[in-house]
Design a protein around this motif. Sequence first.
Motif, PDB file in Angstrom:
ATOM      1  N   LYS A 338      32.175  39.017  41.268  1.00 40.25           N
ATOM      2  CA  LYS A 338      30.889  38.837  40.153  1.00 40.25           C
ATOM      3  C   LYS A 338      31.082  39.585  38.849  1.00 40.25           C
ATOM      4  CE  LYS A 338      27.435  36.993  43.211  1.00 40.25           C
ATOM      5  NZ  LYS A 338      26.917  37.608  44.531  1.00 40.25           N
ATOM      6  N   LYS A 341      33.469  38.907  35.060  1.00 40.40           N
ATOM      7  CA  LYS A 341      32.935  38.448  33.957  1.00 40.40           C
ATOM      8  C   LYS A 341      32.230  39.426  32.784  1.00 40.40           C
ATOM      9  CE  LYS A 341      28.753  36.305  35.786  1.00 40.40           C
ATOM     10  NZ  LYS A 341      28.912  36.375  37.255  1.00 40.40           N
ATOM     11  N   SER A 343      32.509  42.612  30.497  1.00 39.97           N
ATOM     12  CA  SER A 343      33.524  43.307  29.590  1.00 39.97           C
ATOM     13  C   SER A 343      33.915  44.681  29.989  1.00 39.97           C
ATOM     14  CB  SER A 343      33.074  43.397  28.221  1.00 39.97           C
ATOM     15  OG  SER A 343      32.093  44.087  27.989  1.00 39.97           O
TER      16      SER A 343
END
Length: 423
Positions: A338, A341, A343
């Motif tokens: 999870k 994603k 940055s």
Amino acid sequence: MKKNRITIIGGGIAGISAAIHLIEKGHSVSIIEAKKFIGGRAGSIKAEDTFIDIGQHVFLSSYQNFLHIIKTLNLEKKFIFNKVLNIPVSTDKKTYYIKSNIIKYPFSILFGVINYKNLNLIDRFKLIYGLAKLKLAKTSLNDSTFLQWLKTNKQNDQIIKKFWKIICTPAFNIDIDKISYNSAINLFNYMIFNPKNTFFICYAKESFQSIFMNSFTKYLKNNDSNIHLGLKIESIKNKKNGIIKINTKKKIQFETENLIIATDYESTNSILGIETKEKQSSRSAIINIYFWFDSIVMHEDFKVFTDSKIEWVFSDYYNKKNKSSTQRLIISLSDANKLLKLSNEVLINLYETELRKQFDIDRDVETTKSLVIRSPNATQFTSRKINKKLKNIFVCGDWTIEELPNTMEAAALSGKKISEKNF
Ligand SMILES: Cc1cc2nc3c(=O)[nH]c(=O)nc-3n(C[C@H](O)[C@H](O)[C@H](O)COP(=O)(O)OP(=O)(O)OC[C@H]3O[C@@H](n4cnc5c(N)ncnc54)[C@H](O)[C@@H]3O)c2cc1C
């Protein structure tokens, strides 16, 4: 016995282990590795002018096959072997210890739990009950989840959160509710309930690259063997005369009579020209976030957090004892799909704030550098076999070992098994 020259594709732990076992049997090997460095998922990357490991790697005293590699290459001095059980666990910013100075199993574990004041006394006895039941448990055809088993065996939410989860999630690299009962039994029997070994945690003092590269290459050279780095294998072909032709991306070709493929599941299938149907969801990521501080902020080599998103944190405190200077901390995040994603900037902000909160790091202490290393394919949940009949081609790698999660020990064991069984 006929001595062979065996080609091994892959210079990760499985390939290294296979090479050592084959050499011990009197054969010689040629390893072909796609990257410029050995080590695979346990290896290092070059960051500026030093090597940094892809992630913090720890192993247990029960990793007998991984330890065989260390001993063969004479590298014991490069590792920390804690000798006794001592795991610092933080809850609500207070540190508790799963600690025992007793060396002999099972008393080491028993006293470790009795001393673990993060659980009240009744829960500590329930935990001992759970461990004893697990030791006596047998794998079953009806493979339910380990979490269900824990709950039906007196393990309440506190015990699960403060003990089982902190051990099982990093070991399997998945959340505890996805771990099967059978694999938990196998893991604990192999790695923790081990009468021959005290259960303690070990780790390297330097990067994998700086520890292994020279000694392993020298070992190969002394044993009429060699390694080719930076050559990615694209395909192989069985010729009629029993020779296997190996094609690299750089169009360099090799020929061999005996081949071991010691790569991850997807690369193995790709080299063999087999289409895989594994989906992204069958992989589990690990993210490691490195922080460098201009002061010492952590006074342990590692620490586990039960109520914080930072989970396991490792430091280089072992290099710095009694000296005040800079410090490097590594946050190791398992089951991290999870987080992929987010940055790097977001990850660094989130986790630096949490580190500062958990360790009460003074505002004056500066973070001099940070680095995020993502391993999206850290663990591959796969079938353990290859769907193709292969002649004189053998396959190993952590994913081939049914009884263990994807670990350095599984990789080392797979290399040993393949060489003992076939050569
Ligand atoms: C971030 C992270 C942290 C981890 N932490 C731990 C830990 O603390 N303790 C633990 O026990 N385990 C840990 N693991 C798991 C452990 O690293 C792996 O289980 C183990 O290293 C796998 O070894 P392997 O040799 O089976 O596979 P790999 O390491 O994947 O080795 C395969 C090798 O084959 C090479 N290769 C692939 N395709 C080709 C090709 N076509 N041609 C030539 N070469 C090729 C690759 O470059 C690689 O070097 C961790 C893994 C990660 C990613």
